[in-house]
Design a protein around this motif. Sequence first.
Motif, PDB file in Angstrom:
ATOM      1  N   GLY A 134     -70.175  51.994  11.257  1.00 58.40           N
ATOM      2  CA  GLY A 134     -71.497  51.541  10.976  1.00 58.40           C
ATOM      3  C   GLY A 134     -72.788  52.079  11.883  1.00 58.40           C
ATOM      4  N   PHE A 135     -72.609  52.136  12.982  1.00 59.77           N
ATOM      5  CA  PHE A 135     -73.347  52.332  13.936  1.00 59.77           C
ATOM      6  C   PHE A 135     -73.969  53.832  13.756  1.00 59.77           C
ATOM      7  N   ASP A 136     -73.600  54.756  13.254  1.00 59.57           N
ATOM      8  CA  ASP A 136     -73.906  55.966  12.842  1.00 59.57           C
ATOM      9  C   ASP A 136     -74.240  56.114  11.257  1.00 59.57           C
ATOM     10  N   PHE A 137     -73.874  55.152  10.651  1.00 61.96           N
ATOM     11  CA  PHE A 137     -73.986  55.246   9.105  1.00 61.96           C
ATOM     12  C   PHE A 137     -75.436  54.665   8.977  1.00 61.96           C
ATOM     13  N   ILE A 138     -75.745  53.642   9.487  1.00 61.87           N
ATOM     14  CA  ILE A 138     -77.303  53.131   9.580  1.00 61.87           C
ATOM     15  C   ILE A 138     -78.337  54.056  10.090  1.00 61.87           C
ATOM     16  N   SER A 139     -78.057  55.036  10.934  1.00 60.99           N
ATOM     17  CA  SER A 139     -78.941  56.100  11.355  1.00 60.99           C
ATOM     18  C   SER A 139     -79.328  57.107  10.260  1.00 60.99           C
ATOM     19  N   SER A 140     -78.716  56.915   9.219  1.00 56.81           N
ATOM     20  CA  SER A 140     -79.030  57.802   8.219  1.00 56.81           C
ATOM     21  C   SER A 140     -80.151  57.014   7.343  1.00 56.81           C
ATOM     22  N   GLY A 141     -80.616  56.169   7.632  1.00 57.09           N
ATOM     23  CA  GLY A 141     -81.847  55.401   7.172  1.00 57.09           C
ATOM     24  C   GLY A 141     -81.600  54.704   5.748  1.00 57.09           C
ATOM     25  N   THR A 142     -80.136  54.111   5.553  1.00 54.90           N
ATOM     26  CA  THR A 142     -79.858  53.191   4.602  1.00 54.90           C
ATOM     27  C   THR A 142     -78.524  52.553   5.020  1.00 54.90           C
ATOM     28  N   SER A 143     -78.499  51.344   4.627  1.00 49.72           N
ATOM     29  CA  SER A 143     -77.486  50.423   4.838  1.00 49.72           C
ATOM     30  C   SER A 143     -76.426  50.293   3.965  1.00 49.72           C
ATOM     31  N   LEU A 144     -76.741  50.883   2.613  1.00 50.93           N
ATOM     32  CA  LEU A 144     -75.966  50.431   1.511  1.00 50.93           C
ATOM     33  C   LEU A 144     -75.959  51.865   0.553  1.00 50.93           C
ATOM     34  N   VAL A 145     -74.989  52.408   0.239  1.00 49.78           N
ATOM     35  CA  VAL A 145     -74.660  53.425  -0.706  1.00 49.78           C
ATOM     36  C   VAL A 145     -73.517  53.121  -1.691  1.00 49.78           C
ATOM     37  N   VAL A 146     -74.199  53.383  -2.968  1.00 44.90           N
ATOM     38  CA  VAL A 146     -73.315  53.197  -4.437  1.00 44.90           C
ATOM     39  C   VAL A 146     -72.877  54.404  -4.894  1.00 44.90           C
ATOM     40  N   PHE A 147     -71.836  54.719  -4.905  1.00 43.32           N
ATOM     41  CA  PHE A 147     -71.115  56.119  -5.499  1.00 43.32           C
ATOM     42  C   PHE A 147     -70.784  55.765  -6.936  1.00 43.32           C
ATOM     43  N   LYS A 148     -71.528  56.467  -7.661  1.00 40.08           N
ATOM     44  CA  LYS A 148     -71.353  56.282  -9.395  1.00 40.08           C
ATOM     45  C   LYS A 148     -71.026  57.806  -9.850  1.00 40.08           C
ATOM     46  N   GLY A 149     -70.208  57.581 -11.035  1.00 40.67           N
ATOM     47  CA  GLY A 149     -69.962  59.114 -11.627  1.00 40.67           C
ATOM     48  C   GLY A 149     -68.880  59.750 -11.027  1.00 40.67           C
ATOM     49  N   ARG A 150     -68.710  61.025 -11.539  1.00 42.23           N
ATOM     50  CA  ARG A 150     -67.456  61.908 -10.991  1.00 42.23           C
ATOM     51  C   ARG A 150     -68.298  63.330 -10.816  1.00 42.23           C
ATOM     52  N   VAL A 152     -68.957  50.925  -3.340  1.00 42.00           N
ATOM     53  CA  VAL A 152     -70.040  50.703  -2.406  1.00 42.00           C
ATOM     54  C   VAL A 152     -69.696  50.644  -0.977  1.00 42.00           C
ATOM     55  N   MET A 153     -70.314  51.317  -0.063  1.00 48.50           N
ATOM     56  CA  MET A 153     -70.350  51.652   1.148  1.00 48.50           C
ATOM     57  C   MET A 153     -71.486  50.842   2.055  1.00 48.50           C
ATOM     58  N   GLY A 154     -71.344  50.127   2.711  1.00 49.74           N
ATOM     59  CA  GLY A 154     -72.544  49.881   3.606  1.00 49.74           C
ATOM     60  C   GLY A 154     -72.292  48.982   4.965  1.00 49.74           C
ATOM     61  N   THR A 155     -73.229  48.739   5.742  1.00 45.87           N
ATOM     62  CA  THR A 155     -73.070  47.932   6.974  1.00 45.87           C
ATOM     63  C   THR A 155     -73.765  46.577   6.552  1.00 45.87           C
ATOM     64  N   GLY A 156     -73.399  45.692   7.696  1.00 51.00           N
ATOM     65  CA  GLY A 156     -74.249  44.469   7.463  1.00 51.00           C
ATOM     66  C   GLY A 156     -75.542  44.193   8.239  1.00 51.00           C
ATOM     67  N   PRO A 157     -76.318  43.107   8.116  1.00 54.74           N
ATOM     68  CA  PRO A 157     -77.626  43.392   8.454  1.00 54.74           C
ATOM     69  C   PRO A 157     -77.865  43.248  10.037  1.00 54.74           C
ATOM     70  N   PHE A 158     -76.837  43.239  10.780  1.00 54.95           N
ATOM     71  CA  PHE A 158     -76.814  43.131  12.211  1.00 54.95           C
ATOM     72  C   PHE A 158     -76.280  44.522  12.975  1.00 54.95           C
ATOM     73  N   ALA A 159     -76.235  45.719  12.129  1.00 54.46           N
ATOM     74  CA  ALA A 159     -75.831  46.959  12.640  1.00 54.46           C
ATOM     75  C   ALA A 159     -76.861  47.267  13.610  1.00 54.46           C
ATOM     76  N   ARG A 160     -76.456  47.867  14.804  1.00 55.92           N
ATOM     77  CA  ARG A 160     -77.376  48.227  15.942  1.00 55.92           C
ATOM     78  C   ARG A 160     -78.294  47.249  16.403  1.00 55.92           C
ATOM     79  N   SER A 161     -77.713  46.105  16.549  1.00 59.54           N
ATOM     80  CA  SER A 161     -78.326  44.834  17.000  1.00 59.54           C
ATOM     81  C   SER A 161     -77.783  44.591  18.556  1.00 59.54           C
ATOM     82  N   PRO A 162     -78.184  43.921  19.407  1.00 56.65           N
ATOM     83  CA  PRO A 162     -77.337  43.540  20.483  1.00 56.65           C
ATOM     84  C   PRO A 162     -76.289  42.771  20.456  1.00 56.65           C
ATOM     85  N   PHE A 163     -75.832  42.500  19.088  1.00 64.36           N
ATOM     86  CA  PHE A 163     -74.476  41.695  19.026  1.00 64.36           C
ATOM     87  C   PHE A 163     -73.222  42.808  18.998  1.00 64.36           C
TER      88      PHE A 163
END
Length: 634
Positions: free
Chosen positions: A91-107, A53-64
């Motif tokens: 995470g700054f670029d990850f969230i620009s893809s339009g998601t803040s959480l990706v789950v990798f499942k299977g092989r 499970v790969m993701g950012t927190g809710p404050f990515a690309r915020s003024p913080f």
Amino acid sequence: MREPLINPIEIDLEEENWRRININALGPVEAGVKLHLKYQTQDWDPVEKNLVVMGTGPFARSPFFGSNRLIIVFKSPMTRGLHVTAAGGAGFDFISSGTSLVVFKGRANSPKIVLLEGDEEGLKDVKFKNVTSDAFNYGGYFGTFALSKYVYDNYSPARAVAVGPFSLFSVSGSLVSIERLGNELSPFAVDFFGRGGPGSALARAHNVWAVGFGGRYEPPEVPGDLPERLSREAFGKSYVEAVLEATTKYRYDPKYKSGGTFGVNYVYYRDLIPMFAFNSIYYSDETRTRLSKMIIKYFWTPFVEETIKRRVFGGCGDPCPAACKKVWRGVKLDYEPSNAMGPLIGVFKLDLTVKLIEVVDSYGMDAIEAGHVVSWLMDALYRNLLRPEELGVSEPPSFDPSHFEVEESEKNYEIAKKILEQYAKGVGVPGEAAKRGLRGAAKYLDRELPSRTERVKFEDLAVYVAFGEKGYMTPNLYWAPGMVAPLYVLGRYWTNYRPTFDEPEKFAESSFKRALKELIIDNAGICRFHRKWAERLVGEMYKEMVGAEVNDEYAKAVYRSVAVYNVEAGAEPVPWESKKTYDVVRTMAKRVMPEKWGRLFDEGKGIEWWARFKARVEELLEIRPPRREGGVKP
């Protein structure tokens, strides 16, 4: 208001498709724990089947500042339980893809590069590209650097996360995210998800070698005056002032005339730095002080002269004033990788250490783990438990602290280099440690060479924490009881990592409190280098931006879920097996509380401290795992 998770998705590698999912969580750590419990991954072999499970927190690309950490939750091939790892800036670029959480499942049926592409509306597409081992030799680079360059040149994501060749067969492979700088790779933003084996999980269980991401998505805006208002209310000073004060160590500390973890730790901890396979815990104060002065002269001073005075500073990709990345002759230096490939293996010359760091980084190893393994084998060679020809070297290392001179770093470097090369390629005795992990390799050698272990066993020379029957974690490079105490997530800073000692219940309480604070910061996707201001403001940040209550009770509930999962997975902390691990705590007890606990540890009763510490953690978590007997026999 922002949603805590933006457009979370699940990627099915076997089917090569993806779907949007619903998950009620306030950050990637909580989401990862809930998803592993939902899919009941407790019984999965983590290198055969996993859920990354790969993701950012809710404050990515915020003024913080510092809020763009990328977090990964997975079942660790090392501990065999849930683990959390993080790297800065991505995470700054990850969230620009339009998601803040990706789950990798299977092989996947063949090695893949997974590409996340977003537009203004959100995640637009996920693409799957084939990749071969040729990508580990590309563009004048090798390993993680080559694969990262290959992804950038061929698919042009904003940023990528990549494995190295070490992850393809090991249990402790790391992941690296290197920022692109024009058509090349940045020497500053080279950020590792190092601990727990996330690279091994992604490469072996999912057959994913790299993840690229980017796009034009912008999360909902946050009022620009919010950081200033919260800082004034909490600290009575401007937000910039609060941040600069909190990150002094990582930027530049005038008290030490240096900066960064490398620049400060050596002059702060001095003789408490682990040296010579952690054997320095046994040395006299005089001997450790002499060695520490050697480190300052030949290790720390060249760094100050060439990096600090010339201000060769940079960042991780997060818009942040800390400039914590310090580069020496083109290589980013942090304390733990440098100590792992330096004083821990008896190398006190920085130029030699840097050569080894380049090998570690390129292969995608966890530098801390590599340092433990290499120093352990060198110690076994020094003590004649192993013969030089069994490690492909010509002589034992110089590991006698009373006669060690800096020139002997050259000999130790050559020995370490040969061991590291075998470890990196999975061959010989070092290769067993790569494939089995340090705990498994120590037990393997104890079984294979019983005639050599009548007085001391291979496992007694290693420093690690045992989890269940197979799991383990090597501690971060601090002479600190909290790093080997019975907690459910170790190998990071979810503990009291100070070089001190106390009654077990009190130490458990301080370690547990620190774990909750660190969990909240990770779950928020905030860099721990910003923790001095973030821990004060993060609760209000959640209220203002997410409309949620986040406090220690919330963190306790998440940590409890991790603990319950790990018990069910057979990855509960079990008593110390290694004498040297026992002695990490014993020697500190003798320094701080010699009359009581120092004496009890000397008498072989230190397991009582371990048991009472664990019992107090269980009380705080309100769980009652089954009792286990055993432990080291001092």
